[in-house]
Design an enzyme around this catalytic site. Sequence first.
Site, PDB file in Angstrom:
ATOM      1  N   TYR A 164     -18.225 -65.368  14.000  1.00  0.00           N
ATOM      2  CA  TYR A 164     -19.184 -65.413  12.745  1.00  0.00           C
ATOM      3  C   TYR A 164     -20.246 -66.527  13.349  1.00  0.00           C
ATOM      4  O   TYR A 164     -19.494 -67.101  14.573  1.00  0.00           O
ATOM      5  CB  TYR A 164     -19.375 -65.462  11.639  1.00  0.00           C
ATOM      6  N   ARG A 217     -33.877 -59.954  17.265  1.00  0.00           N
ATOM      7  CA  ARG A 217     -34.252 -61.114  16.717  1.00  0.00           C
ATOM      8  C   ARG A 217     -32.522 -61.987  15.708  1.00  0.00           C
ATOM      9  O   ARG A 217     -32.895 -61.550  14.743  1.00  0.00           O
ATOM     10  CB  ARG A 217     -35.348 -61.543  15.145  1.00  0.00           C
ATOM     11  N   LYS A 235     -20.343 -59.299  11.380  1.00  0.00           N
ATOM     12  CA  LYS A 235     -20.480 -58.938  10.092  1.00  0.00           C
ATOM     13  C   LYS A 235     -20.150 -58.261   9.162  1.00  0.00           C
ATOM     14  O   LYS A 235     -19.900 -58.552   8.207  1.00  0.00           O
ATOM     15  CB  LYS A 235     -22.597 -59.025   9.660  1.00  0.00           C
ATOM     16  N   GLU A 307     -30.074 -56.217  10.143  1.00  0.00           N
ATOM     17  CA  GLU A 307     -29.777 -57.437  10.463  1.00  0.00           C
ATOM     18  C   GLU A 307     -30.475 -57.373  11.076  1.00  0.00           C
ATOM     19  O   GLU A 307     -30.915 -57.159  12.729  1.00  0.00           O
ATOM     20  CB  GLU A 307     -28.426 -57.314  10.320  1.00  0.00           C
ATOM     21  N   ASP A 308     -30.953 -58.552  11.609  1.00  0.00           N
ATOM     22  CA  ASP A 308     -32.109 -59.428  12.746  1.00  0.00           C
ATOM     23  C   ASP A 308     -32.692 -58.584  13.511  1.00  0.00           C
ATOM     24  O   ASP A 308     -32.561 -58.903  14.489  1.00  0.00           O
ATOM     25  CB  ASP A 308     -30.960 -59.914  13.204  1.00  0.00           C
ATOM     26  N   ASP A 330     -30.416 -58.035   4.955  1.00  0.00           N
ATOM     27  CA  ASP A 330     -29.210 -59.568   5.248  1.00  0.00           C
ATOM     28  C   ASP A 330     -30.218 -60.574   5.403  1.00  0.00           C
ATOM     29  O   ASP A 330     -30.676 -61.782   4.569  1.00  0.00           O
ATOM     30  CB  ASP A 330     -28.287 -59.040   5.820  1.00  0.00           C
ATOM     31  N   ASP A 331     -31.052 -60.772   6.141  1.00  0.00           N
ATOM     32  CA  ASP A 331     -32.174 -62.239   6.191  1.00  0.00           C
ATOM     33  C   ASP A 331     -33.194 -61.858   5.483  1.00  0.00           C
ATOM     34  O   ASP A 331     -34.369 -62.820   4.932  1.00  0.00           O
ATOM     35  CB  ASP A 331     -32.636 -61.733   8.182  1.00  0.00           C
ATOM     36  N   ASN A 472     -29.992 -70.781  11.669  1.00  0.00           N
ATOM     37  CA  ASN A 472     -29.159 -70.564  13.360  1.00  0.00           C
ATOM     38  C   ASN A 472     -29.096 -70.315  14.407  1.00  0.00           C
ATOM     39  O   ASN A 472     -29.888 -69.514  14.642  1.00  0.00           O
ATOM     40  CB  ASN A 472     -28.316 -69.334  12.656  1.00  0.00           C
TER      41      ASN A 472
HETATM   42  O1  LIG Z   1     -25.763 -64.655  10.730  1.00  0.00           O
HETATM   43  C1  LIG Z   1     -25.890 -65.648  10.627  1.00  0.00           C
HETATM   44  O2  LIG Z   1     -25.048 -66.433  10.402  1.00  0.00           O
HETATM   45  C2  LIG Z   1     -27.326 -65.759   9.228  1.00  0.00           C
HETATM   46  C3  LIG Z   1     -28.340 -64.713   8.716  1.00  0.00           C
HETATM   47  O3  LIG Z   1     -28.232 -63.566   8.761  1.00  0.00           O
HETATM   48  C4  LIG Z   1     -29.060 -64.984  10.517  1.00  0.00           C
HETATM   49  O4  LIG Z   1     -29.064 -65.977  11.305  1.00  0.00           O
HETATM   50  O5  LIG Z   1     -29.779 -64.764  11.441  1.00  0.00           O
HETATM   51 MG   LIG Z   2     -29.381 -62.715  10.234  1.00  0.00          MG
END
Ligand SMILES: O=C([O-])CC(=O)C(=O)O
Ligand SMILES: [Mg+2]
Length: 616
Positions: A164, A217, A235, A307-308, A330-331, A472
């Site tokens: 991760y 992103r 994830k 996600e992202d 999640d973000d 991150n």
């Molecule tokens: O993935 C991770 O560590 C946390 C997160 O969702 C991101 O930074 O987009």
């Molecule tokens: Mg994320």
Amino acid sequence: MMLLNRPKILRLLVGRRERGKEFIRASAVMGSALEEMPNDRVNGIDAVGGGVRDVYGEDSATEDQFITPWTFSVASGYTLLRNPRHNKGLAFTEKERDAHYLRGLLPPIVLSQEIQEKKFMHMLRQYQVPLQRYMAMMDLQEMNERLFYKLLIDHVEELLPVVYTPTVGEACQKYGSIFKRPQGIFISLKEKGKIQEVLKNWPERNIQVIVVTDGERILGLGDLGCQGMGIPVGKLSLYTALGGVRPSACLPITLDVGTNNEKLLNDEFYIGLRHKRATGQEYADFLFEFMSAVKQNYGERILIQFEDFANHNAFELLEKYRTTHLVFNDDIQGTASVVLAGLVASLKLLGGTLADHTFLFLGAGEAGTGIAELIALEMSKKTNAPVEEMRKKIWLVDSKGLVVRSRIESLQQFKKPWAHEHKPVKTLLEAVQAIKPTVLIGTSGVGRTFTQDVIEAMASFNKKPLILALSNPTSQSECTAEEAYTWSKGRAIFASGSPFDPVEHDGKVFVPGQANNAYIFPGFGLGLIMCGAIRVHDDMLLAASEALAAQVTDEHFAKGLIYPPFKDIRKISSHIAANVAAKAYELGLASRLPQPRDLVKYAESCMYSPMYRFYR
Ligand SMILES: O=C([O-])CC(=O)C(=O)O
Ligand SMILES: [Mg+2]
């Protein structure tokens, strides 16, 4: 399989409406809940054989409709060794070796899963390069799934940074070169009009959770296009290891609508479509087809985790689909919930209530505004003051400076609630000096932006400045743990999105916390799944935060920690799941009835165990 009967649904709906929760239009709930009602009748496809779901409509298809000719067989011999779900390597017993045609295909020794685990960890620790460790773990997942999860569960603190954040970020950057076998579904614009068929190619049918990205992103690394696939894969392995959701129920998906990353477009090893991103109506139509196909295939209670995605799409997608699908960003939401938990816990160290604090964010995107909104909601619930009033305690800085009223016309929609009355301020340092926040939160995706001046300013008017550097991976963190402790002369309470090692300052060891949504989404998702939730409500995020904050003990506080250690994550996840499910039942959004009496025990009983099974 739970069947919802009509009176139950009506009670469910009436209950919801009586409580005056209007975020879901009653008609939308009505439509979807009725669709939900015959759970074994997914979109009109009838159940067969007393409850076996005809998920892909093979039994109900008419003669002129196409179906997928799936077949099932019992694996044995060489094929069994090549099947990651059933392979046990040298752990096959003598009896199993006889019964399953394995004689001679394995060396004579029989090893236990524990010895295999020890051996693999030993091997993994020989690798110095993080990406090598990542690839070794991915190979193990492809070779022996249970051993992979046993390792991840038993060594979570050591292996989380491998499978991760931060290593997964590097893996995505190089995904084209390291790609071996599909670990999820790629759906590109080439599959437009055929998404339903594509989903049917995935060998698992009883999918409960999808993590989907469009790669625009990826962490704080920007647009990685199709190579974002590492993120849903990572994830979802946490969904299983940390939250106990069965691996077969998890489906990673990457939507490839192109990329604006010139470097990738010119990279001969790039695995995605070689054109610029689709936008506007084309993008919206593609996403609509995807969202419809997912629901059509897997039913009402499939959890879709966004996600992202880039800011603009992330907010729009969540807004658009939260009333018709079980969606979670999640973000925006996961990060908000984990940060709120840390803030609530930190009050034990800082004193006062949330409303006594002043918050300043660097970064006004998904994470920043998502966290800000959840803090305001929690403060409003605790003080009974309107949420608009509470927002005034929260300030955001974006690339153009402090978000203030005079900028309102040019601000994106999601920033507008944070445009307070103030004279323009250009830099973060000036904003810190003007606002005098007690809590500084970095969600900018830009590394090294909490400079020495900024941290020293925070420490000049706060006894214990709370500093959260959330971006991150590690390279994008707003500051390092060492910088936060050194520049604040050991007074900062610090947590970051990516992990940092403990720091020694003036003879004292400081252990930084990891404010990463990995604390929340696995337990949150388990909670939704186990109660058969049909929608996500913001109060469930607050419930998850409360459960996480409650897991921080005096022993942790004594070390300056505002999060419990990841080694306890399965216990933490069961408490989060229980609190989330309890809220879903309270809101009338849970479809699995009757409600289990002890939700924590129920959550634990639902969790996947990676121990090998014996074969007859
Ligand atoms: O993935 C991770 O560590 C946390 C997160 O969702 C991101 O930074 O987009
Ligand atoms: Mg994320």
